[in-house]
Design a protein around this motif. Structure first.
Motif, PDB file in Angstrom:
ATOM      1  N   LYS A  80       0.842  -1.190   0.000  1.00 16.67           N
ATOM      2  CA  LYS A  80       0.000   0.000   0.000  1.00 16.67           C
ATOM      3  C   LYS A  80       0.879   1.243   0.000  1.00 16.67           C
ATOM      4  CE  LYS A  80      -3.721   2.236   2.554  1.00 16.67           C
ATOM      5  NZ  LYS A  80      -3.093   3.518   2.741  1.00 16.67           N
ATOM      6  N   SER A  81       0.590   2.180  -0.901  1.00 19.12           N
ATOM      7  CA  SER A  81       1.371   3.405  -0.966  1.00 19.12           C
ATOM      8  C   SER A  81       0.469   4.594  -0.728  1.00 19.12           C
ATOM      9  CB  SER A  81       2.048   3.531  -2.335  1.00 19.12           C
ATOM     10  OG  SER A  81       1.084   3.576  -3.346  1.00 19.12           O
TER      11      SER A  81
ATOM     12  N   ASP B  59      -0.843  -1.583  -7.440  1.00 24.00           N
ATOM     13  CA  ASP B  59      -0.291  -1.853  -6.115  1.00 24.00           C
ATOM     14  C   ASP B  59      -1.281  -2.688  -5.316  1.00 24.00           C
ATOM     15  OD1 ASP B  59       1.975  -0.485  -6.677  1.00 24.00           O
ATOM     16  OD2 ASP B  59       1.577   1.230  -5.379  1.00 24.00           O
ATOM     17  N   GLN B  60      -0.965  -3.971  -5.139  1.00 21.06           N
ATOM     18  CA  GLN B  60      -1.839  -4.840  -4.363  1.00 21.06           C
ATOM     19  C   GLN B  60      -1.907  -4.367  -2.912  1.00 21.06           C
ATOM     20  OE1 GLN B  60      -1.719  -9.103  -4.775  1.00 21.06           O
ATOM     21  NE2 GLN B  60      -0.429  -8.941  -6.604  1.00 21.06           N
ATOM     22  N   GLY B  61      -3.096  -4.489  -2.323  1.00 19.68           N
ATOM     23  CA  GLY B  61      -3.287  -4.096  -0.940  1.00 19.68           C
ATOM     24  C   GLY B  61      -3.409  -2.606  -0.733  1.00 19.68           C
ATOM     25  N   GLY B  62      -3.354  -1.828  -1.817  1.00 19.74           N
ATOM     26  CA  GLY B  62      -3.395  -0.382  -1.690  1.00 19.74           C
ATOM     27  C   GLY B  62      -4.723   0.165  -1.209  1.00 19.74           C
ATOM     28  N   LEU B  63      -5.790  -0.638  -1.317  1.00 15.74           N
ATOM     29  CA  LEU B  63      -7.106  -0.188  -0.872  1.00 15.74           C
ATOM     30  C   LEU B  63      -7.694  -1.139   0.163  1.00 15.74           C
ATOM     31  CD1 LEU B  63      -8.511   0.983  -4.326  1.00 15.74           C
ATOM     32  CD2 LEU B  63      -7.737   2.422  -2.435  1.00 15.74           C
ATOM     33  N   THR B  64      -6.815  -1.806   0.913  1.00 13.99           N
ATOM     34  CA  THR B  64      -7.283  -2.667   1.993  1.00 13.99           C
ATOM     35  C   THR B  64      -7.991  -1.845   3.063  1.00 13.99           C
ATOM     36  OG1 THR B  64      -5.489  -4.235   1.600  1.00 13.99           O
ATOM     37  CG2 THR B  64      -6.569  -4.320   3.751  1.00 13.99           C
TER      38      THR B  64
ATOM     39  N   ALA C  83     -11.842   6.900  -0.727  1.00 17.43           N
ATOM     40  CA  ALA C  83     -11.890   5.610  -1.419  1.00 17.43           C
ATOM     41  C   ALA C  83     -12.131   4.578  -0.330  1.00 17.43           C
ATOM     42  CB  ALA C  83     -10.581   5.336  -2.149  1.00 17.43           C
ATOM     43  N   PRO C  84     -13.337   4.015  -0.234  1.00 13.96           N
ATOM     44  CA  PRO C  84     -13.645   3.129   0.889  1.00 13.96           C
ATOM     45  C   PRO C  84     -12.796   1.869   0.878  1.00 13.96           C
ATOM     46  CG  PRO C  84     -15.399   3.075  -0.752  1.00 13.96           C
ATOM     47  CD  PRO C  84     -14.471   4.166  -1.155  1.00 13.96           C
ATOM     48  N   ALA C  85     -12.622   1.296   2.056  1.00 15.85           N
ATOM     49  CA  ALA C  85     -11.885   0.043   2.169  1.00 15.85           C
ATOM     50  C   ALA C  85     -12.545  -1.017   1.307  1.00 15.85           C
ATOM     51  CB  ALA C  85     -11.839  -0.405   3.624  1.00 15.85           C
ATOM     52  N   SER C  86     -11.733  -1.843   0.694  1.00 17.16           N
ATOM     53  CA  SER C  86     -12.253  -2.849  -0.228  1.00 17.16           C
ATOM     54  C   SER C  86     -13.296  -3.742   0.431  1.00 17.16           C
ATOM     55  CB  SER C  86     -11.094  -3.693  -0.767  1.00 17.16           C
ATOM     56  OG  SER C  86     -11.535  -4.587  -1.756  1.00 17.16           O
ATOM     57  N   GLU C  87     -13.060  -4.129   1.675  1.00 17.44           N
ATOM     58  CA  GLU C  87     -13.969  -5.046   2.363  1.00 17.44           C
ATOM     59  C   GLU C  87     -15.350  -4.436   2.550  1.00 17.44           C
ATOM     60  OE1 GLU C  87     -14.148  -7.777   6.448  1.00 17.44           O
ATOM     61  OE2 GLU C  87     -12.547  -6.307   6.150  1.00 17.44           O
ATOM     62  N   THR C  88     -15.414  -3.137   2.829  1.00 18.75           N
ATOM     63  CA  THR C  88     -16.701  -2.489   3.074  1.00 18.75           C
ATOM     64  C   THR C  88     -17.381  -2.034   1.792  1.00 18.75           C
ATOM     65  OG1 THR C  88     -15.681  -0.302   3.349  1.00 18.75           O
ATOM     66  CG2 THR C  88     -15.891  -1.689   5.316  1.00 18.75           C
ATOM     67  N   ALA C  89     -16.641  -1.993   0.681  1.00 18.69           N
ATOM     68  CA  ALA C  89     -17.189  -1.484  -0.582  1.00 18.69           C
ATOM     69  C   ALA C  89     -17.578  -2.590  -1.542  1.00 18.69           C
ATOM     70  CB  ALA C  89     -16.171  -0.561  -1.248  1.00 18.69           C
ATOM     71  N   GLY C  90     -17.523  -3.847  -1.077  1.00 21.81           N
ATOM     72  CA  GLY C  90     -17.780  -4.939  -2.007  1.00 21.81           C
ATOM     73  C   GLY C  90     -16.657  -5.089  -3.006  1.00 21.81           C
TER      74      GLY C  90
ATOM     75  N   TRP D 226      -9.517  -7.452  -7.419  1.00 23.15           N
ATOM     76  CA  TRP D 226      -8.502  -8.435  -7.064  1.00 23.15           C
ATOM     77  C   TRP D 226      -7.590  -7.880  -5.985  1.00 23.15           C
ATOM     78  CZ3 TRP D 226      -7.391 -13.326  -7.051  1.00 23.15           C
ATOM     79  CH2 TRP D 226      -6.092 -13.734  -6.744  1.00 23.15           C
ATOM     80  N   ASN D 227      -7.643  -8.483  -4.826  1.00 24.03           N
ATOM     81  CA  ASN D 227      -6.657  -8.250  -3.779  1.00 24.03           C
ATOM     82  C   ASN D 227      -6.521  -6.780  -3.387  1.00 24.03           C
ATOM     83  OD1 ASN D 227      -4.971  -9.415  -1.917  1.00 24.03           O
ATOM     84  ND2 ASN D 227      -3.160  -9.353  -3.227  1.00 24.03           N
ATOM     85  N   ASP D 228      -7.646  -6.050  -3.370  1.00 27.89           N
ATOM     86  CA  ASP D 228      -7.666  -4.658  -2.892  1.00 27.89           C
ATOM     87  C   ASP D 228      -6.656  -3.784  -3.640  1.00 27.89           C
ATOM     88  OD1 ASP D 228      -9.204  -6.062  -1.053  1.00 27.89           O
ATOM     89  OD2 ASP D 228      -7.685  -5.977   0.518  1.00 27.89           O
ATOM     90  N   THR D 229      -6.504  -4.024  -4.935  1.00 34.42           N
ATOM     91  CA  THR D 229      -5.436  -3.378  -5.699  1.00 34.42           C
ATOM     92  C   THR D 229      -5.760  -1.929  -6.048  1.00 34.42           C
ATOM     93  OG1 THR D 229      -4.774  -5.497  -6.652  1.00 34.42           O
ATOM     94  CG2 THR D 229      -4.058  -3.514  -7.813  1.00 34.42           C
ATOM     95  N   ASN D 230      -4.795  -1.062  -5.828  1.00 33.32           N
ATOM     96  CA  ASN D 230      -4.902   0.342  -6.227  1.00 33.32           C
ATOM     97  C   ASN D 230      -4.328   0.487  -7.632  1.00 33.32           C
ATOM     98  OD1 ASN D 230      -4.933   3.095  -6.503  1.00 33.32           O
ATOM     99  ND2 ASN D 230      -3.341   3.495  -4.986  1.00 33.32           N
ATOM    100  N   TYR D 231      -5.188   0.855  -8.584  1.00 32.66           N
ATOM    101  CA  TYR D 231      -4.751   1.038  -9.965  1.00 32.66           C
ATOM    102  C   TYR D 231      -4.416   2.500 -10.274  1.00 32.66           C
ATOM    103  CZ  TYR D 231      -6.458  -3.713 -10.543  1.00 32.66           C
ATOM    104  OH  TYR D 231      -6.659  -5.064 -10.414  1.00 32.66           O
TER     105      TYR D 231
END
Length: 347
Positions: free
Chosen positions: A64-65, A184-189, A199-206, A222-227
Motif C-alpha cells: 500500500k502506498s 499496487d496490491q493491498g493499496g485499498l485494503t 476511497a472506501p476500504a475494499s472489504e466495506t465497498a464490495g 482483485w486483492n484490494d489493488t490500487n490502480y
C-alpha cells in the motif's frame, strides 16, 4: 484454521501466498484421488492466483502506498484522492491486454466531478480515456486524454462537471488500451481519505480497485489493488456555459456569394484558438484548402481559402466543430450552408 500455499516469485521478493480454510482441504477424500489428480487441483488453484490484473510479478511485491490525509485539515479544491507527490510503489504490470481500471469513491458533500486523473508509466501507451460511472454502471461522463507527458499524473476534464451526491458511491476509471498499468496490491485494503473524498476500504465497498478486460464498466476486483485512478472534485461546477456563435458570414442560406469571400464566425466569449476547426464541403465532398486565424480582441475566427471559391452556383456546407472556451467547455457543432455566385461578375 487455514492452510497457506506459497509459490515462487522473482529474486528479492517474498513468495506469493494464498490462504485456504483447512476444513475444506480436510474434507477432500485425498486417499481416493489418483496421484495425477492432486497436481491438477493445485495447478488450477495457482491458475486462479494469476487470473486478474495486478497479480504479475511486477505487482506481486507491491505494498500500500500513499498516506491517508487528515480529513479535518482544509484542502483547497479542486480536490483529488491522491496528492501530486503520491505515486505507485511498483513498476508497470507486464499485462498488455486492453483494460478498464478504476476506483470506487465517495464525497462527504455535494459537488461536481470535473475530470479524471491516472498515474502513467512510460510503458503505458496508446490513447487513454477517462470515465465517471454510477455504482450501477451508468456512464455519466467520458473524455479523451490529450497532451500527455511520458509519465506521471495525467488529467482530462469533462466538457461539463457532473453533479454528485454526498455519501453516494461512484466509480472513476480510465482505459489502458495496451495494458502496462500500475497496480499496487493491498493499496485499498483500508479506506483512503483526502479532504472531502474517500476511497472506501475494499472489504466495506464490495471490493475496491476495480477492472474490466476490454472496455466498459469495471466491476471485477482483485486483492484490494490500487490502480492509481483519481476523480477530480469541485464544490461548484467550475466550467462556464459553452461558447456560442453570434455572427456568421456568409449568412446561413445566403446566395450569390462572391467567390473571393472569406468565411468568418464571431463567438460570444473567448475561445481556445487551437480548438477551432472549419469543415467546408462542396460538390462530391471536396474540401477547399485554406488558413484559419483567430482575433482574440473581437473573438472572431476567419477561414481564408487558398484559392477563390469556384463559380457555378456551388452549394457549400460549413461546420465549426470542437471549439472550446478558455475553461474547456466544448461548443456544440455549428453548421450552415451558402451558395456561390452563378458566374463571373459582369463588368
Amino acid at each position: 484454521m487455514y492452510a497457506r500455499i506459497s509459490h515462487g516469485s522473482t529474486p528479492g521478493q517474498p513468495p506469493r501466498e494464498v490462504m485456504f480454510e483447512w476444513g475444506i482441504l480436510m474434507n477432500i477424500p485425498w486417499p481416493r484421488l489418483r496421484k495425477a489428480t492432486v497436481p491438477t487441483i493445485l495447478a488450477v488453484l495457482l491458475a486462479l492466483i494469476v487470473a486478474a490484473p495486478g497479480t504479475s510479478r511486477a505487482a506481486a511485491g507491491s505494498t500500500k502506498s500513499g498516506v491517508d490525509a487528515d480529513p479535518s485539515q482544509p484542502v483547497t479544491c479542486p480536490c483529488t484522492l491522491w496528492a501530486p507527490t503520491d505515486q505507485p510503489s511498483s513498476g508497470p504490470d507486464p499485462d498488455e491486454v486492453a483494460t478498464e481500471l478504476g476506483v470506487k469513491f465517495q464525497a462527504d458533500r455535494d459537488g461536481y466531478i470535473t475530470g479524471v486523473r491516472f498515474w502513467k508509466d512510460a510503458a503505458n501507451t496508446g490513447t487513454h480515456t477517462g470515465t465517471l460511472w454510477s455504482a450501477a454502471g451508468a456512464r455519466l461522463a467520458t473524455a479523451t486524454f490529450t497532451g500527455e507527458s511520458e509519465s506521471g499524473w495525467q488529467q482530462v476534464n469533462f466538457a461539463q462537471g457532473v453533479a454528485i451526491t454526498a455519501g453516494t458511491t461512484y466509480v472513476a476509471s480510465y482505459q489502458a488500451p495496451n495494458g502496462r498499468y500500475n497496480a499496487d496490491q493491498g493499496g485499498l485494503t483500508t479506506a483512503h481519505v483526502r479532504g472531502p473524498l474517500t476511497a472506501p476500504a475494499s472489504e466495506t465497498a464490495g471490493g475496491n480497485g476495480v477492472y474490466l478486460y476490454g472496455a466498459g464498466f469495471p466491476d471485477s476486483t482483485w486483492n484490494d489493488t490500487n490502480y492509481w485512478v483519481d476523480p477530480v472534485f469541485n464544490t461548484t461546477d467550475t466550467r462556464g456555459p459553452a461558447p456560442a456563435v453570434i455572427e456568421i458570414s456568409p449568412r446561413p442560406g445566403e446566395t450569390s456569394v462572391p467567390v473571393g469571400t472569406n468565411l468568418t464566425a464571431t463567438f460570444d466569449r473567448e475561445v481556445q484558438p487551437s480548438t477551432i476547426h472549419w469543415v467546408i464541403m462542396y460538390g462530391e465532398g471536396s474540401y477547399p484548402p485554406g488558413t484559419t486565424t483567430y482575433n482574440a480582441a473581437t473573438r472572431t475566427t476567419t477561414f481564408d481559402p487558398t484559392d477563390n471559391l469556384p463559380f457555378g452556383g456551388y452549394s457549400y456546407s460549413v461546420e465549426l466543430i470542437g471549439v472550446k472556451s478558455l475553461d474547456g467547455t466544448v461548443m456544440p457543432t455549428v453548421s450552415w450552408q451558402f451558395t456561390t455566385a452563378a458566374g463571373p461578375p459582369i463588368t
